[in-house]
Design a protein around this motif. Structure first.
Motif, mmCIF file in Angstrom:
data_model
loop_
_atom_site.group_PDB
_atom_site.id
_atom_site.type_symbol
_atom_site.label_atom_id
_atom_site.label_comp_id
_atom_site.label_asym_id
_atom_site.label_seq_id
_atom_site.Cartn_x
_atom_site.Cartn_y
_atom_site.Cartn_z
ATOM 1 N N SER A 55 0.849 -1.189 0.000
ATOM 2 C CA SER A 55 0.000 0.000 0.000
ATOM 3 C C SER A 55 0.890 1.246 0.000
ATOM 4 N N ALA A 56 0.283 2.355 -0.338
ATOM 5 C CA ALA A 56 1.010 3.625 -0.312
ATOM 6 C C ALA A 56 1.555 3.898 1.086
ATOM 7 N N LYS A 57 0.816 3.485 2.108
ATOM 8 C CA LYS A 57 1.243 3.690 3.494
ATOM 9 C C LYS A 57 2.568 2.969 3.760
ATOM 10 N N ASN A 58 2.716 1.748 3.239
ATOM 11 C CA ASN A 58 3.963 0.996 3.426
ATOM 12 C C ASN A 58 5.123 1.640 2.674
ATOM 13 N N VAL A 59 4.855 2.122 1.465
ATOM 14 C CA VAL A 59 5.911 2.793 0.693
ATOM 15 C C VAL A 59 6.343 4.061 1.417
ATOM 16 N N LEU A 60 5.395 4.771 2.003
ATOM 17 C CA LEU A 60 5.723 5.999 2.729
ATOM 18 C C LEU A 60 6.570 5.737 3.970
ATOM 19 N N LYS A 61 6.539 4.502 4.496
ATOM 20 C CA LYS A 61 7.378 4.177 5.649
ATOM 21 C C LYS A 61 8.853 4.122 5.262
ATOM 22 N N SER A 62 9.145 3.678 4.047
ATOM 23 C CA SER A 62 10.543 3.568 3.625
ATOM 24 C C SER A 62 11.025 4.798 2.878
ATOM 25 N N SER A 63 10.115 5.571 2.303
ATOM 26 C CA SER A 63 10.452 6.809 1.595
ATOM 27 C C SER A 63 9.532 7.914 2.081
ATOM 28 N N LYS A 64 10.043 8.743 2.949
ATOM 29 C CA LYS A 64 9.243 9.861 3.450
ATOM 30 C C LYS A 64 9.554 11.087 2.595
ATOM 31 N N VAL A 65 8.502 11.767 2.173
ATOM 32 C CA VAL A 65 8.694 12.982 1.395
ATOM 33 C C VAL A 65 8.091 14.159 2.138
ATOM 34 N N PHE A 66 8.785 15.273 2.072
ATOM 35 C CA PHE A 66 8.341 16.511 2.695
ATOM 36 C C PHE A 66 8.265 17.547 1.585
ATOM 37 N N VAL A 67 7.048 18.000 1.298
ATOM 38 C CA VAL A 67 6.812 18.874 0.163
ATOM 39 C C VAL A 67 6.286 20.216 0.647
ATOM 40 N N GLY A 68 6.848 21.267 0.088
ATOM 41 C CA GLY A 68 6.356 22.603 0.408
ATOM 42 C C GLY A 68 6.934 23.621 -0.539
ATOM 43 N N ASP A 69 6.111 24.525 -1.012
ATOM 44 C CA ASP A 69 6.532 25.607 -1.910
ATOM 45 C C ASP A 69 7.259 25.100 -3.146
ATOM 46 N N GLY A 70 6.799 23.986 -3.710
ATOM 47 C CA GLY A 70 7.407 23.454 -4.925
ATOM 48 C C GLY A 70 8.744 22.785 -4.706
#
Length: 123
Positions: A55-70
């Motif tokens: 699931s996307a939740k599992n992928v997010l555990k190994s790859s965390k992304v922090f997005v802001g202002d492009g």
């Protein structure tokens, strides 16, 4: 903030906007990292062969992304194959992840932080 936009990246153009979910950016990062020789899996056992099953939740555990202002910062945990040079392989991962995210989303990647979570021994 509107709940729908809370986890979205918004790119505005002349005729509308494009929204890319954070989990899409995380999946791009994971797939890019797995393309590098010497990377056996993402933390949690995610490989090229089974990434669609997670699931996307599992992928997010190994790859965390922090997005802001492009701009995007990626923190990822990978497993490496035994005998590969860790600094050289990590640099290749950083370069590939940055290039892949930038070319696919148009977002500026400021950092790609790689954590080696383990070593995979040959069978």
């Amino acid at each position: 903030m509107d709940k729908e936009l809370q986890n979205k990246v918004v790119k505005k153009g002349k005729i509308g906007s494009v929204k890319v979910a954070d989990d899409v950016v995380a999946k791009i990062a994971a797939l890019a990292a797995l393309e590098i020789e010497g990377v056996s899996a993402m933390a949690g056992g995610i490989t090229n062969d089974n990434i669609e099953k997670f699931s996307a939740k599992n992928v997010l555990k190994s790859s965390k992304v922090f997005v802001g202002d492009g701009k995007v910062r990626v923190d990822m945990s990978i497993l490496m194959n035994y005998s590969y040079n860790i600094p050289a392989t990590s640099k290749q991962v950083q370069d590939r992840v940055k290039t892949s995210i930038q070319s696919m989303t148009g977002l500026d990647v400021t950092d790609v932080n790689v954590r080696i979570a383990g070593i995979t021994m040959p069978e």
